[in-house]
Design a protein around this motif. Structure first.
Motif, PDB file in Angstrom:
ATOM      1  N   VAL A 251      -7.097 -69.318  83.451  1.00 22.21           N
ATOM      2  CA  VAL A 251      -6.761 -67.941  83.101  1.00 22.21           C
ATOM      3  C   VAL A 251      -5.334 -67.656  83.559  1.00 22.21           C
ATOM      4  O   VAL A 251      -4.911 -68.094  84.631  1.00 22.21           O
ATOM      5  N   ALA A 252      -4.607 -66.950  82.721  1.00 19.35           N
ATOM      6  CA  ALA A 252      -3.241 -66.538  83.052  1.00 19.35           C
ATOM      7  C   ALA A 252      -3.196 -65.018  83.015  1.00 19.35           C
ATOM      8  O   ALA A 252      -3.434 -64.416  81.964  1.00 19.35           O
ATOM      9  N   THR A 253      -2.911 -64.407  84.169  1.00 21.06           N
ATOM     10  CA  THR A 253      -3.009 -62.934  84.243  1.00 21.06           C
ATOM     11  C   THR A 253      -1.716 -62.221  83.880  1.00 21.06           C
ATOM     12  O   THR A 253      -1.712 -61.038  83.589  1.00 21.06           O
ATOM     13  N   GLY A 254      -0.597 -62.943  83.991  1.00 21.36           N
ATOM     14  CA  GLY A 254       0.687 -62.313  83.642  1.00 21.36           C
ATOM     15  C   GLY A 254       1.240 -61.391  84.705  1.00 21.36           C
ATOM     16  O   GLY A 254       2.338 -60.822  84.535  1.00 21.36           O
ATOM     17  N   ARG A 255       0.510 -61.230  85.822  1.00 15.46           N
ATOM     18  CA  ARG A 255       0.927 -60.245  86.825  1.00 15.46           C
ATOM     19  C   ARG A 255       2.214 -60.620  87.575  1.00 15.46           C
ATOM     20  O   ARG A 255       2.792 -59.785  88.260  1.00 15.46           O
ATOM     21  N   SER A 256       2.646 -61.865  87.460  1.00 17.48           N
ATOM     22  CA  SER A 256       3.906 -62.267  88.115  1.00 17.48           C
ATOM     23  C   SER A 256       5.125 -61.720  87.379  1.00 17.48           C
ATOM     24  O   SER A 256       6.239 -61.762  87.900  1.00 17.48           O
ATOM     25  N   GLY A 257       4.901 -61.284  86.168  1.00 18.63           N
ATOM     26  CA  GLY A 257       6.024 -60.816  85.360  1.00 18.63           C
ATOM     27  C   GLY A 257       6.740 -61.926  84.615  1.00 18.63           C
ATOM     28  O   GLY A 257       7.693 -61.674  83.869  1.00 18.63           O
ATOM     29  N   VAL A 258       6.286 -63.167  84.803  1.00 16.95           N
ATOM     30  CA  VAL A 258       6.895 -64.290  84.081  1.00 16.95           C
ATOM     31  C   VAL A 258       6.155 -64.493  82.756  1.00 16.95           C
ATOM     32  O   VAL A 258       4.937 -64.697  82.754  1.00 16.95           O
TER      33      VAL A 258
ATOM     34  N   ALA B  75       1.134 -66.321  86.012  1.00 18.53           N
ATOM     35  CA  ALA B  75       2.080 -66.400  84.893  1.00 18.53           C
ATOM     36  C   ALA B  75       1.434 -65.728  83.688  1.00 18.53           C
ATOM     37  O   ALA B  75       0.203 -65.618  83.609  1.00 18.53           O
ATOM     38  N   GLY B  76       2.262 -65.297  82.758  1.00 18.11           N
ATOM     39  CA  GLY B  76       1.740 -64.772  81.501  1.00 18.11           C
ATOM     40  C   GLY B  76       1.953 -65.816  80.414  1.00 18.11           C
ATOM     41  O   GLY B  76       3.057 -66.338  80.267  1.00 18.11           O
ATOM     42  N   VAL B  77       0.895 -66.168  79.722  1.00 17.90           N
ATOM     43  CA  VAL B  77       1.004 -67.198  78.682  1.00 17.90           C
ATOM     44  C   VAL B  77       0.109 -66.776  77.520  1.00 17.90           C
ATOM     45  O   VAL B  77      -1.043 -66.396  77.743  1.00 17.90           O
ATOM     46  N   SER B  78       0.607 -66.857  76.314  1.00 12.72           N
ATOM     47  CA  SER B  78      -0.245 -66.540  75.159  1.00 12.72           C
ATOM     48  C   SER B  78      -1.395 -67.531  75.129  1.00 12.72           C
ATOM     49  O   SER B  78      -1.274 -68.659  75.607  1.00 12.72           O
TER      50      SER B  78
ATOM     51  N   LYS C  75      11.634 -65.783  89.287  1.00 13.17           N
ATOM     52  CA  LYS C  75      10.431 -65.126  89.814  1.00 13.17           C
ATOM     53  C   LYS C  75       9.459 -66.164  90.365  1.00 13.17           C
ATOM     54  O   LYS C  75       9.520 -67.338  90.009  1.00 13.17           O
ATOM     55  N   THR C  76       8.544 -65.714  91.215  1.00 14.27           N
ATOM     56  CA  THR C  76       7.570 -66.623  91.810  1.00 14.27           C
ATOM     57  C   THR C  76       6.289 -66.640  90.977  1.00 14.27           C
ATOM     58  O   THR C  76       5.733 -65.595  90.650  1.00 14.27           O
TER      59      THR C  76
END
Lengths: 405, 405
Positions: free
Chosen positions: B236-243, B199-202, B170-171
């Protein structure tokens, strides 16, 4: 550029010390650049030297000779520091003192060499050797002022101080010289200092008294945070006054120590007043510290902050920069709400912020004089320390960007 | 004055982040000085902040809110640092975020405030509050470049960097901004940095990845050795990429960390390239050290030496000043005869002195480019560190002497 006037004092002769100078043309040919101090037999010497790992060849030799002998000559050149010159530097320094030894009939290891000037260029020892006859021919007791000029590099003026005191019913005299105008920082600076006294002091006591005087003087000044490869401060005690300091009462010894610290402080402050590009002479006094080292640490952080120093240059009461420097000094658990800052008596910051009583006008007025006292009270103890520094000006950059060209 | 060109990259949108700016007239009225970052629900944040004891009111609040909540807004103003402002400073910062909370319907403690500019002046919170409607009206995903300009103080140009990588098929996109042009030094600088990724990151992993990136980027730059009361870098990491970075393999996680460190390094170097009065961009690389901290210590001592920096400004190959700085860096039992120094590949010093192969012409030529790499090999171990800095010029003094007037 230098802060205020600082004419040389009316030096007196120190019985047992003769001084000669010569123009060897080490770097320039306009003025004397070689100085010989001749020390009478029976005198004692002490010295403190740079702690820079790249200490220059002459410093290595001077330390070794001082440890091994009772020195009879100090040989100083300016225009070349003989630092970063490897084995050839040792040979060049040795060639100079060997030649002086031959001409004067003393052992070469009773001569302490000192060099100051540009780093990393080969020392033109032949030029120095060729000048020695001139320097020796001119030896005299009243040439402290000439020596003060002959040891200068980027100094704008010679620096000297004198003291005359009565101890145990006799008169003791001290004459001192210093040079340095940049690369100034404790342990120590591109500075040289030569002090002579007609008091008699054992070399052990003289060393311990010099250490104490140095700690509170040359080790409390900073101009740009840089330390040099060549810094040396030496003192000779000829004993010709008939005063034997070792035999004095504790109180009289303290009197002598106080005068010694005092003349060294004056010699150190003269360097700051002549700092490269200096427009301000700034004392940073930190009080209310938990320890003397903590007070020193804060004082140095403020005194070396380029942002504080440029603000002082602009006579800008930017006390926020002082607060920020205090804040990064590394004081454990600093209660910022207790910190207060005064400049020349004007309270500018308290409780971690601008003082309620503060006005911009009062701040500007406090910063107008060339002599500034910044007091920072940490209110967490009873220890204190003072460091002397200068502002950071356009002239500083000009001098240091153009030094070699 | 700035080194070279550094145009903004072609920012892409980061899904989940919208940005708006406004002109509140905090200090000037020519350009936007308030920036709002709106963060979609479900995003995670991490941050690193100044270690200055006098850290500003907004820093205290941002740290506390970041620790307690999942932030929904970042609110930035320039023109006033709200530092050294005591209790009133806290109230002013809180007034700003309270107003934004009311307008957006989020809890006030999900807003992180940031201020930069002059220290010690009361924050004109009413002006900032009055500008919020404008900023919110303009919220958009493609306004990274506008924000880059709106967060500037003495910066001569906006600073940004982007990365787009493929992870796990994924991008992932990252956009970053930084500001700062002085008072720069690790832990940290008068710098602000805002980075967003889809990216999604805890939040735990994001914090640890930010720490590592920051250690090798913002904590490796120094302009004048001063640290500010306001430095903050948030991501900030939004997680919207699905990664989902937490679920990646160790190798893929390392890939993400490397890209993160890389973009932070670029953002940090952009600050040095825009350093106040900078003419040179200088990487000081110390290798052959016994430990990474020893390498850092030497690199910082050289990078912060005013004498080295003025010589670099003058394109003067005064390698003796570099040697002298290495010598005072405090390295235990340094064998000076093993130290070698290269500038842009030209060997200028070896064995504690000038290199046998060195010529003045080669030295001058090595120093001519605006980008300089100084390599110092201590030859006593295998650790190394690089610090980035600038030269010290007349313009630096001018900017910092005139900042407030």
């Amino acid at each position: 550029m230098a802060v205020g006037d600082a004419p040389l004092p009316a030096f007196f002769a120190i019985d047992g010390i003769r001084i000669g100078t010569a123009n060897a043309g080490v770097k320039q040919t306009e003025r004397a650049d070689v100085t010989v101090f001749e020390i009478a037999e029976g005198s004692t010497c002490a010295g403190v030297f740079t702690r820079n790992a790249f200490c220059a060849a002459p410093v290595h030799i001077a330390k070794a000779n001082l440890a091994a002998t009772a020195p009879r000559y100090w040989l100083v050149n300016t225009g070349n520091a003989n630092a970063g010159t490897g084995q050839a530097g040792f040979e060049a320094a040795q060639a100079c003192i060997d030649a002086l030894a031959e001409k004067t009939g003393v052992a070469a290891d009773t001569i302490l060499p000192f060099s100051t000037g540009v780093i990393g260029e080969p020392l033109p020892s032949a030029k120095i050797v060729a000048s020695l006859d001139d320097a020796l021919k001119g030896l005299g007791e009243s040439r402290w002022a000439d020596a003060g000029s002959a040891i200068m590099t980027t100094d704008t003026r010679p620096k000297g101080a004198i003291r005359e005191i009565s101890i145990a019913g006799k008169t003791v005299r001290i004459c001192g010289l210093s040079k340095g105008a940049g690369m100034i920082k404790p342990n120590m600076a591109t500075m040289l200092s030569y002090v002579g006294t007609d008091a008699g002091v054992s070399s052990e006591l003289l060393q311990s008294m010099l250490n104490e005087a140095n700690r509170l003087s040359f080790n409390r000044i900073t101009i740009d945070g840089d330390t040099s490869t060549n810094d040396s401060a030496v003192i000779v005690a000829t004993g010709r006054s008939g005063v034997d300091v070792d035999a004095l009462t504790a109180e009289e010894q303290l009197q002598f120590q106080t005068v010694l610290t005092d003349i060294y402080t004056e010699l150190a402050q003269l360097i700051v007043r002549d700092a490269e590009g200096a427009n301000k002479f700034v004392a940073v006094e930190v009080s209310g510290a938990a320890s003397e080292s903590e007070a020193e640490m804060v004082a140095y952080t403020v005194a070396e902050s380029p942002l504080v120093k440029t603000a002082l240059y602009a006579s800008d009461p930017n006390w926020g920069r002082i607060l920020a420097a205090v804040g990064r000094a590394g004081v454990e658990s600093l209660a910022v709400e207790n910190v207060s800052i005064r400049i020349n008596g004007v309270l500018i910051a308290e409780q971690g912020g601008r003082a309620a009583s503060y006005t911009e006008e009062a701040g500007v007025e406090a910063l107008t004089p060339a002599d500034l006292l910044i007091n920072i009270d940490l209110e967490r103890g009873s220890d204190k320390a003072t460091v002397w520094t200068s502002d950071l000006s356009h002239e500083y950059v000009t001098i240091n960007a153009e030094y070699r060209t």
